[in-house]
Structure formats: C-alpha cells, structure tokens
Write an enzyme that holds these catalytic residues in place. Structure first.
Site, mmCIF file in Angstrom:
data_model
loop_
_atom_site.group_PDB
_atom_site.id
_atom_site.type_symbol
_atom_site.label_atom_id
_atom_site.label_comp_id
_atom_site.label_asym_id
_atom_site.label_seq_id
_atom_site.Cartn_x
_atom_site.Cartn_y
_atom_site.Cartn_z
ATOM 1 N N ASP A 63 29.661 93.497 4.989
ATOM 2 C CA ASP A 63 28.272 93.559 4.552
ATOM 3 C C ASP A 63 28.332 93.793 3.047
ATOM 4 O OD1 ASP A 63 25.709 94.261 3.792
ATOM 5 O OD2 ASP A 63 25.270 95.312 5.655
ATOM 6 N N ASN A 90 27.414 83.887 -2.470
ATOM 7 C CA ASN A 90 26.548 82.980 -1.715
ATOM 8 C C ASN A 90 25.665 83.713 -0.695
ATOM 9 O OD1 ASN A 90 26.017 80.122 -0.450
ATOM 10 N ND2 ASN A 90 26.736 81.393 1.256
ATOM 11 N N ARG A 123 32.512 93.700 -9.132
ATOM 12 C CA ARG A 123 33.287 94.909 -9.482
ATOM 13 C C ARG A 123 34.579 95.000 -8.661
ATOM 14 N NH1 ARG A 123 30.452 100.056 -11.643
ATOM 15 N NH2 ARG A 123 30.529 100.857 -9.523
ATOM 16 N N TYR A 154 13.317 87.764 -2.623
ATOM 17 C CA TYR A 154 14.401 86.783 -2.763
ATOM 18 C C TYR A 154 14.390 86.176 -4.164
ATOM 19 C CZ TYR A 154 16.619 82.182 -1.758
ATOM 20 O OH TYR A 154 17.391 81.049 -1.774
ATOM 21 N N LYS A 158 17.174 86.740 -7.109
ATOM 22 C CA LYS A 158 17.952 85.605 -7.636
ATOM 23 C C LYS A 158 17.807 85.522 -9.159
ATOM 24 C CE LYS A 158 19.628 83.569 -3.850
ATOM 25 N NZ LYS A 158 21.046 83.256 -3.631
HETATM 26 N N1 NAD Z 1 19.422 76.129 1.906
HETATM 27 C C1 NAD Z 1 18.671 75.868 0.853
HETATM 28 O O1 NAD Z 1 17.834 74.950 0.859
HETATM 29 C C2 NAD Z 1 18.838 76.721 -0.374
HETATM 30 C C3 NAD Z 1 17.941 76.540 -1.443
HETATM 31 C C4 NAD Z 1 18.088 77.298 -2.590
HETATM 32 C C5 NAD Z 1 19.104 78.234 -2.663
HETATM 33 N N2 NAD Z 1 19.950 78.410 -1.613
HETATM 34 C C6 NAD Z 1 20.997 79.432 -1.751
HETATM 35 O O2 NAD Z 1 22.223 78.913 -1.323
HETATM 36 C C7 NAD Z 1 22.979 79.913 -0.647
HETATM 37 C C8 NAD Z 1 23.321 79.451 0.758
HETATM 38 O O3 NAD Z 1 22.133 79.222 1.500
HETATM 39 P P1 NAD Z 1 22.205 78.617 2.984
HETATM 40 O O4 NAD Z 1 20.803 78.511 3.466
HETATM 41 O O5 NAD Z 1 23.037 77.419 2.990
HETATM 42 O O6 NAD Z 1 22.890 79.803 3.798
HETATM 43 P P2 NAD Z 1 24.377 79.849 4.410
HETATM 44 O O7 NAD Z 1 24.474 78.872 5.517
HETATM 45 O O8 NAD Z 1 25.369 79.785 3.323
HETATM 46 O O9 NAD Z 1 24.373 81.291 5.089
HETATM 47 C C9 NAD Z 1 24.300 82.490 4.356
HETATM 48 C C10 NAD Z 1 25.231 83.479 4.992
HETATM 49 O O10 NAD Z 1 25.040 84.769 4.377
HETATM 50 C C11 NAD Z 1 25.412 85.717 5.347
HETATM 51 N N3 NAD Z 1 24.919 87.051 4.978
HETATM 52 C C12 NAD Z 1 23.638 87.503 5.008
HETATM 53 N N4 NAD Z 1 23.603 88.803 4.667
HETATM 54 C C13 NAD Z 1 24.883 89.171 4.399
HETATM 55 C C14 NAD Z 1 25.478 90.384 3.992
HETATM 56 N N5 NAD Z 1 24.731 91.491 3.812
HETATM 57 N N6 NAD Z 1 26.810 90.429 3.807
HETATM 58 C C15 NAD Z 1 27.575 89.317 4.010
HETATM 59 N N7 NAD Z 1 27.059 88.129 4.414
HETATM 60 C C16 NAD Z 1 25.713 88.063 4.601
HETATM 61 C C17 NAD Z 1 24.779 85.201 6.627
HETATM 62 O O11 NAD Z 1 25.400 85.770 7.784
HETATM 63 C C18 NAD Z 1 25.009 83.690 6.499
HETATM 64 O O12 NAD Z 1 26.169 83.282 7.206
HETATM 65 C C19 NAD Z 1 22.125 81.184 -0.671
HETATM 66 O O13 NAD Z 1 22.524 82.001 -1.733
HETATM 67 C C20 NAD Z 1 20.721 80.660 -0.890
HETATM 68 O O14 NAD Z 1 19.882 81.570 -1.545
HETATM 69 C C21 NAD Z 1 19.839 77.683 -0.472
#
Ligand code: NAD
Length: 271
Positions: A63, A90, A123, A154, A158
């Site tokens: 986490d 990510n 860090r 969010y 970001k």
């Molecule tokens: N999907 C989109 O359209 C989109 C758009 C803009 C930005 N993003 C950004 O891209 C990145 C990936 O997005 P995505 O939708 O593909 O998600 P993703 O499929 O990469 O999943 C995110 C993962 O983060 C994990 N996670 C959540 N809380 C956590 C924690 N406390 N510790 C460790 N892991 C944790 C979840 O279990 C999940 O597996 C994110 O940073 C998101 O903000 C995505």
C-alpha cells in the site's frame, strides 16, 4: 532491449489498464520488473504473465500510503533484482463526488495514494539512485490536473504530483536523476469499463472531444513512459508530456463557435 540489466518498480503495476501494460512493456525490453500493487492477486497475475513470456518479474504487495510497506517494497525489489533504476508512479484511486458531496476519508485517500504515495516511493528509491549516480522516475498524471473534469481530490493530487516531479527533477539533476510526467487522456481501462456498463456510449461521446477523434490505446502510454525512462531521454527532466490526442491543446468546437462566419476547421464537423 533498452532496459537490459535495469530494475524497475511499477506501482499499481497489477492494474489491468496502464500499470500492467507499462510493466509488461518494460519487461519486454529487458527490465526486471517489480509489479507493486495493493491487490496481491492482480500483482501476481501481471508478474505471471511476464514470466510466462520469458521476462523477469516479481509481484510485491504494497500500500503506497504506508512508509513501512514502501520501504519493504524497495528492499524486496533490490534483494531480488538489484537496486531500482526506474520508478513508475502509477498507483491511484479516484472518488468522483463533487466537492460538497465528497466523503472526507475518500478525498484524503486519493491524495494519500497519489501524492503521498509517490513521495514515499521516491524517498525509498532515491538514496540508492544517488549512490550510483543514476535513476529515473516517471509519474502518471492526468488531463484533470490541467482542466476541469470533476474528481476534485484526484485532480488536485495529480497537480501536486506534477509539482513533486519537478522538485525531484531540480533537486537531484546534478546527481544523475531524472524525473518526468506523462499526462494521459482517456484510455479504455477498467475504470471506464465500469462506467460503460451504465452508459454504453460513454467512450464514443468522449472521443468527440479529442482533436484526433478517438481515445488512446494503452500501448501509446507505455511507449511514452518507456521513452522517458530510457537513455534516449537523457537530457529530459522536469518535463510533462501530454499523451492525450491533443485534448489539452483545445478543441475545434470552441473555435467553430468563436468564428461562426468562417469555414469549419479541418476535422471540426458537427459534434
Ligand atoms: N485510464 C485512463 O483513462 C487514465 C486517464 C488519465 C490518467 N490515468 C492515470 O494512469 C494511471 C493508470 O490508470 P489505470 O486506469 O490504467 O489504472 P491501472 O490499471 O494501472 O490500475 C491502478 C492500480 O493501482 C492500484 N492501487 C490503488 N491504490 C493503491 C495503493 N494504495 N497502493 C498500491 N497500489 C494501489 C490498484 O490496485 C490498481 O491495480 C493512473 O495513475 C491514472 O490516474 C489513467
């Protein structure tokens, strides 16, 4: 093979969307990848997919809000693969509620996962990177950090992450560390799939807002992240790279309404 003999940590790397795609792409180009995710099954499934295709990967349950767990993640990755060369921030959560409706715990969780999590991960890996005089951090932001799309926690987190990335870039540039951000637009990941069940045409409607007329493919994010993580980007640091089909550049609809007497711009048909 741009990442042979390099160790990478991808937080949220168990995700079926961008995180997993980035982890798989790094492994495909030779990196040993720590797939670090809060969800153990998901981390294991992405790591298994990588090893099944001949790559090197290790699932790590973490986490990113917890300093002890983040430290343990860095140590486990180092022990298995050698000190981390690459950190991909990510992991994220996102509560969609408006400012007056948002639950304080949900709001705080988003900020903690995105911003505090990236701070703790930096860090945890920076001391070893500084010792060796090299290291790369790439953080995933969002277009929400630049223009209103809802999800206030969010979006604010970001925007903070982008600032944190610049701080890392400037503070450690002289020590061989680079820190950059990609700004994704919309990608058909799991979060959107859930919304699609309630609103079947949601992605088609969103595609209209993009100057390119479509949403992104996950490989397009992975390509940008890998470029910034690679030696090809050796003099790029403190940068933010939109991978958003032109969304942040503007949209033809505003231009059309601002200049009603002129020909519609190329691609600016009816919305
Ligand atoms: N999907 C989109 O359209 C989109 C758009 C803009 C930005 N993003 C950004 O891209 C990145 C990936 O997005 P995505 O939708 O593909 O998600 P993703 O499929 O990469 O999943 C995110 C993962 O983060 C994990 N996670 C959540 N809380 C956590 C924690 N406390 N510790 C460790 N892991 C944790 C979840 O279990 C999940 O597996 C994110 O940073 C998101 O903000 C995505």
């Amino acid at each position: 093979m741009r990442f042979l003999d390099r160790t990478a940590i991808v937080t949220g790397g168990g995700g079926h969307g961008l995180g997993g795609a980035i982890a798989r792409s790094l492994a495909k180009e030779g990196a040993r990848v720590a797939v670090a995710d809060r969800d153990r099954d998901m981390a294991e499934s992405v790591a298994a997919a990588i090893t099944a295709t001949g790559g090197e990967a290790l699932p790590i349950t973490v986490d990113v809000r917890r300093p002890d767990q983040v430290q343990a993640m860095a140590e486990t990755a180092s022990k298995a693969f050698g000190e981390p060369d690459i950190l991909i921030n990510n992991a994220f959560t996102s509560c969609p509620d408006s400012i007056l409706e948002a639950d304080l715990d949900d709001w705080t969780r988003d900020v903690d996962v995105i911003l505090k999590g990236a701070f703790l991960c930096a860090r945890a890996v920076l001391p070893a990177m500084l010792e060796r005089g090299r290291g790369v951090i790439v953080s995933l932001s969002t277009v929400n950090a630049h223009t209103y799309v809802g999800a206030s926690a969010y979006s604010a987190a970001k925007a903070g992450l982008e600032s944190l990335s610049r701080s890392i870039a400037v503070e450690y540039a002289r020590h061989g560390i680079r820190s950059n951000v990609v700004i994704p637009g919309t990608f058909a990941t799991e979060a959107w799939e859930l919304r699609r069940q309630r609103h079947p045409d949601i992605l088609e409607r969103l595609a209209h807002w993009y100057p390119t007329g479509r949403i992104g493919e996950v490989e397009e994010i992975a390509a940008a992240v890998l470029f910034l993580a690679s030696d090809e980007a050796s003099w790029i640091t403190g940068a933010t790279l939109p991978v958003d089909g032109g969304l942040l550049a503007g949209n033809p609809w505003f231009g059309r309404d601002a200049h009603p007497d002129e020909q519609p711009p190329h691609g600016g048909g009816a919305q």
